[in-house]
Motif scaffolding. Structure first.
Motif, PDB file in Angstrom:
ATOM      1  N   SER A  94       0.833  -1.209   0.000  1.00 37.30           N
ATOM      2  CA  SER A  94       0.000   0.000   0.000  1.00 37.30           C
ATOM      3  C   SER A  94       0.864   1.254   0.000  1.00 37.30           C
ATOM      4  O   SER A  94       0.555   2.232  -0.687  1.00 37.30           O
ATOM      5  CB  SER A  94      -0.917   0.000   1.226  1.00 37.30           C
ATOM      6  OG  SER A  94      -1.787  -1.112   1.199  1.00 37.30           O
ATOM      7  N   ASN A  99      -1.246   4.183  -1.754  1.00 38.48           N
ATOM      8  CA  ASN A  99      -2.653   4.056  -1.360  1.00 38.48           C
ATOM      9  C   ASN A  99      -2.749   4.401   0.133  1.00 38.48           C
ATOM     10  O   ASN A  99      -2.767   3.526   0.995  1.00 38.48           O
ATOM     11  CB  ASN A  99      -3.144   2.631  -1.623  1.00 38.48           C
ATOM     12  CG  ASN A  99      -4.648   2.504  -1.475  1.00 38.48           C
ATOM     13  OD1 ASN A  99      -5.302   3.342  -0.854  1.00 38.48           O
ATOM     14  ND2 ASN A  99      -5.207   1.447  -2.047  1.00 38.48           N
ATOM     15  N   LEU A 102      -5.770   3.047   2.504  1.00 35.17           N
ATOM     16  CA  LEU A 102      -5.610   1.629   2.834  1.00 35.17           C
ATOM     17  C   LEU A 102      -4.431   1.431   3.776  1.00 35.17           C
ATOM     18  O   LEU A 102      -4.487   0.604   4.699  1.00 35.17           O
ATOM     19  CB  LEU A 102      -5.408   0.814   1.557  1.00 35.17           C
ATOM     20  CG  LEU A 102      -5.255  -0.713   1.744  1.00 35.17           C
ATOM     21  CD1 LEU A 102      -6.478  -1.298   2.447  1.00 35.17           C
ATOM     22  CD2 LEU A 102      -5.031  -1.387   0.391  1.00 35.17           C
ATOM     23  N   LYS A 105      -5.499   2.255   7.257  1.00 34.23           N
ATOM     24  CA  LYS A 105      -6.366   1.190   7.769  1.00 34.23           C
ATOM     25  C   LYS A 105      -5.529  -0.011   8.238  1.00 34.23           C
ATOM     26  O   LYS A 105      -5.799  -0.594   9.300  1.00 34.23           O
ATOM     27  CB  LYS A 105      -7.345   0.756   6.682  1.00 34.23           C
ATOM     28  CG  LYS A 105      -8.297  -0.348   7.114  1.00 34.23           C
ATOM     29  CD  LYS A 105      -9.247  -0.732   5.988  1.00 34.23           C
ATOM     30  CE  LYS A 105     -10.155  -1.882   6.423  1.00 34.23           C
ATOM     31  NZ  LYS A 105     -11.078  -2.283   5.313  1.00 34.23           N
ATOM     32  N   GLN A 106      -4.523  -0.359   7.473  1.00 33.01           N
ATOM     33  CA  GLN A 106      -3.688  -1.519   7.817  1.00 33.01           C
ATOM     34  C   GLN A 106      -2.822  -1.239   9.046  1.00 33.01           C
ATOM     35  O   GLN A 106      -2.641  -2.117   9.899  1.00 33.01           O
ATOM     36  CB  GLN A 106      -2.815  -1.896   6.613  1.00 33.01           C
ATOM     37  CG  GLN A 106      -3.617  -2.491   5.467  1.00 33.01           C
ATOM     38  CD  GLN A 106      -2.849  -2.504   4.153  1.00 33.01           C
ATOM     39  OE1 GLN A 106      -1.885  -1.746   3.966  1.00 33.01           O
ATOM     40  NE2 GLN A 106      -3.267  -3.356   3.229  1.00 33.01           N
TER      41      GLN A 106
END
Length: 325
Positions: A94, A99, A102, A105-106
């Motif tokens: 990512s 990105n 994302l 989020k990770q």
């Protein structure tokens, strides 16, 4: 494929090795965090304990803090970091593909897995320190080993976060900074370990380790925020929820020990300590998991599919146990 390629690259073996070590070197150094912290205790602990006239318990206390107690603390740390680091390849992808949403989020998921697993494990271990140490290592000097293990349980969260945050820094190409933050924590331990032991006795070494690891984690997180403007709001909110659930669990375990302690002398009998430990793990773990499930905390962190599949496996295992009995 070689004949059809449109571009060629001439990269020397030496440059490949330089790049390999530039990534692997910091990761290896950070993985030595626990042995390095223990090494500092090895050279300072006994001397400081002699200074405060506690030489008679120095060797035993050192063994509890750096060996027997460490083995118990490292269990939830290993589990949580194993689950968190499984996200690292996707996180690196990512970042490479830019990105950012994302990626955030990770990172949140990696940090929250540690929080949701290690905080209750540490609180549970602290609450059941006497029966845990007594059942596994014996009741000799339990008045010393029990409190030390209870205090040492607090180190679990920061040890796990050191590994995870350092790996996240590696994933976003900031791995060299992880070494700097680790060295800052080790420097604090070197400078203040003896002073803390002079002030607090044997548990002063634990306090120094907690602050040292906290410094490392704080610097890693600060670097994450500086490098990619990572927001911590979601992780902090869920961590507060975990702390509330863990507090409720600790209260339940305190009541449980108060009741069973009237007829099971777990500080005097190893068998009683084993029974109390097993019952405490089941009750405490059950209370925390129920609260986390009812509040949908587990679903938000691990995802619906993982939670439902796990619950189904637990249910089927319970049915098989009841069927056999």
């Amino acid at each position: 494929m070689e004949q059809q390629q449109k571009a060629t690259h001439h990269i020397s073996t030496a440059s490949l090795f330089r790049e390999l070590f530039s990534y692997a070197g910091p990761f290896v150094i950070v993985s030595l965090a626990i042995p390095l912290l223990q090494l500092i205790d090895q050279y300072t602990f006994n001397r400081a304990m002699i200074d405060i006239a506690q030489a008679n318990i120095a060797e035993f206390a050192f063994q509890v803090i750096n060996f027997s107690g460490q083995k118990l603390v490292i269990i939830p740390v290993t589990l949580a970091t194993g689950l968190s680091l499984a996200i690292l390849p996707a996180l690196t992808s990512s970042f490479t593909n830019n990105n950012i949403q994302l990626l955030f989020k990770q990172i949140n998921q990696a940090l929250q897995i540690v929080v949701v697993l290690v905080i209750p494990a540490a609180v549970g271990l602290a609450s059941l320190a006497y029966p845990a140490y007594g059942s596994l290592y014996g009741l000799d000097r339990i008045n010393i080993s029990g409190p030390l293990l209870a205090w040492e349980a607090s180190i679990a969260l920061f040890l796990a976060l050191i590994t995870v945050t350092s790996s996240i820094l590696q994933g976003i190409n900031q791995q060299n900074y992880a070494v700097i933050s680790l060295l800052a924590g080790l420097l604090f331990k070197v400078l203040f370990n003896i002073q803390f032991i002079h002030m607090f006795g044997a548990k002063g070494a634990i306090f120094a380790t907690v602050i040292a690891t906290l410094i490392t984690v704080a610097l890693n997180i600060w670097r994450m925020q500086q490098a990619i403007q990572f927001p911590l709001k979601q992780t902090i909110k869920r961590m507060m929820l975990v702390i509330i659930f863990s507090t409720i669990m600790a209260i339940v375990l305190w009541i449980y020990k108060l009741i069973v302690g009237t007829f099971l002398p777990y500080e005097e009998s190893r068998t009683a300590a084993t029974i109390v430990l097993f019952g405490g793990v089941v009750i405490g773990g059950g209370v925390y998991l129920w609260l986390a499930q009812v509040s949908t905390l587990l679903e938000h962190i691990f995802g619906n599919d993982v939670v439902h599949a796990t619950l189904q496996k637990i249910s089927s295992m319970r049915k098989r146990v009841f069927h056999r009995s």
